[in-house]
Enzyme design. Structure first.
Site, PDB file in Angstrom:
ATOM      1  CG  ASP A   1     -14.174  19.299 -15.182  1.00 14.46           C
ATOM      2  OD1 ASP A   1     -13.264  19.410 -16.528  1.00 14.46           O
ATOM      3  OD2 ASP A   1     -14.962  19.797 -15.564  1.00 14.46           O
ATOM      4  N   GLY A   2     -13.021  15.067 -13.173  1.00 14.14           N
ATOM      5  CA  GLY A   2     -11.904  14.690 -12.334  1.00 14.14           C
ATOM      6  C   GLY A   2     -11.213  13.884 -13.168  1.00 14.14           C
TER       7      GLY A   2
ATOM      8  CG  ASN B   1     -10.151  21.475  -9.444  1.00 16.03           C
ATOM      9  OD1 ASN B   1     -10.238  21.876 -10.415  1.00 16.03           O
ATOM     10  ND2 ASN B   1     -11.665  20.676  -9.338  1.00 16.03           N
ATOM     11  CD  GLU B   2     -11.366  21.698  -4.440  1.00 25.10           C
ATOM     12  OE1 GLU B   2     -11.576  20.057  -4.920  1.00 25.10           O
ATOM     13  OE2 GLU B   2     -12.554  22.149  -4.986  1.00 25.10           O
TER      14      GLU B   2
ATOM     15  NE  ARG C   1     -14.931  28.496  18.782  1.00 22.52           N
ATOM     16  CZ  ARG C   1     -14.089  30.231  18.754  1.00 22.52           C
ATOM     17  NH1 ARG C   1     -14.289  31.284  17.638  1.00 22.52           N
ATOM     18  NH2 ARG C   1     -12.939  29.987  19.751  1.00 22.52           N
TER      19      ARG C   1
ATOM     20  CG  ASP D   1     -19.840  22.456   8.422  1.00 22.32           C
ATOM     21  OD1 ASP D   1     -20.702  23.047   9.910  1.00 22.32           O
ATOM     22  OD2 ASP D   1     -21.324  22.503   8.082  1.00 22.32           O
TER      23      ASP D   1
ATOM     24  CB  ALA E   1     -22.049  26.392   6.818  1.00 22.29           C
TER      25      ALA E   1
END
Ligand code: NAP
Ligand code: MN
Length: 275
Positions: free
Chosen positions: A45-46, A120-121, A146, A148, A183
């Site tokens: 996929d990469g 993808n994103e 706030r 990661d 997170a």
């Protein structure tokens, strides 16, 4: 029929690429790296993500085909021992085209605005630690984040990074983008939505950070660093990515095979016998 090919660069992928060119030549397919109609990627996929970004300026005119050398992929559906069949189909048949939504990301700094397309994103993190970012949806304040980082994914990217941060999986017929948290800090002082959320086409999400905060931006496999960012606007892109399908490759089968597995010996729920 003009085609181009990109391989992952490892020995197996290169050998398969050589084999493909030979078979394609024998069947009258024309290798054209500049303006291909079909772009093949051999690897994973990469590798297809790399092919997408190499031909980013021509995506509207290209159909992609993915060959995988290892495990079955989300974009790569052809196995290494099926190249012959693929070449035959490419030379003799017209494939069905499926089109998937892309994400548009516009990053404005004091120096101007840069526009990106993600298959993808898009990910946003701070280089220095906790990311602090104000999210506005359709120009209305939504939340102060706030934590990661933030992942904004396309439907076909929803099985990638988005899934690792508990985002939902979206069928790529849905023209939408999904915003998921990495997170987030949630306590009596800081509050975010906590779950991922999905925006339709024509909505937009602005992400505003402190211009003094250096940012690490991910667009698919690419990582970029930015300074003095004034705003980031995410929306579903007008352009779509096209895939040539010479045979069906149902999305939910891919999801099942990648994440659940399928046991052919499983005869289903055991019936309870009345005593
Ligand atoms: P990588 O680190 O080699 O890829 C990570 C894994 O994601 C590989 O197994 C890759 O498959 C797979 N992948 C790529 N696109 C996918 C999709 N749409 N659905 C499901 N799995 C997918 O880096 P890469 O190969 O260049 O791929 C970049 C992508 O990796 C990013 O776009 C992101 O989605 C994903 N990623 C995930 C995390 C995470 O889950 N924590 C972190 C960083 C990046 P192949 O082995 O077939 O290439
Ligand atoms: Mn990879």
């Amino acid at each position: 029929m003009k085609y181009a090919l990109l391989d992952r660069g490892d020995r197996l992928s290169r050998e398969l690429a050589d084999q493909f060119h030979e078979m394609a030549d024998a069947r009258g397919l024309i290798r054209d790296d500049k303006s291909p109609r079909i772009v093949l990627s051999i690897g994973g996929d990469g590798t297809l993500l790399q092919a997408f970004h190499r031909y980013r300026d021509q995506v509207g005119k290209i159909s992609f085909v993915g060959v995988h050398t290892g495990h079955l992929g989300f974009y790569a559906d052809w196995k290494k021992n099926e190249l012959n069949e693929l070449v035959e189909l490419m030379s003799a048949t017209t494939p069905t085209t499926v089109s998937y939504p892309l994400l548009k990301v516009e990053i404005s700094t004091d120096g101007g605005t840069s526009s990106y397309l993600a298959l993808n994103e898009f990910t946003l993190k701070s280089v220095e630690g906790t990311l602090v970012a104000q999210l506005n949806i359709n120009d209305e304040p939504f939340e102060m984040f706030r934590g990661d980082g933030i992942v904004v994914s396309t439907p076909s990217g929803s099985t990638g990074y988005n899934k690792s941060v508990n985002g939902a999986i979206l069928h790529p017929h849905l023209e939408a983008m999904q915003i998921a948290e990495i997170a987030s800090i949630n306590n009596r002082v800081y509050r975010t939505l906590g779950s991922s959320f999905i925006l339709p086409k024509h909505h937009h999400c602005d992400i505003v950070t402190d211009p003094d905060e250096p940012l690490a931006v991910g667009i698919d496999h690419l990582v970029l660093q930015f300074r003095e960012v004034r705003s980031i606007v995410c929306s579903v892109a007008e352009e779509k990515v096209h895939f040539a399908r010479y045979r069906p490759f149902p999305f939910w089968n891919r999801v099942r095979d990648a994440f659940i597995g399928f046991d052919e010996n499983d005869k289903g729920p055991a019936k309870k016998r009345p005593r």
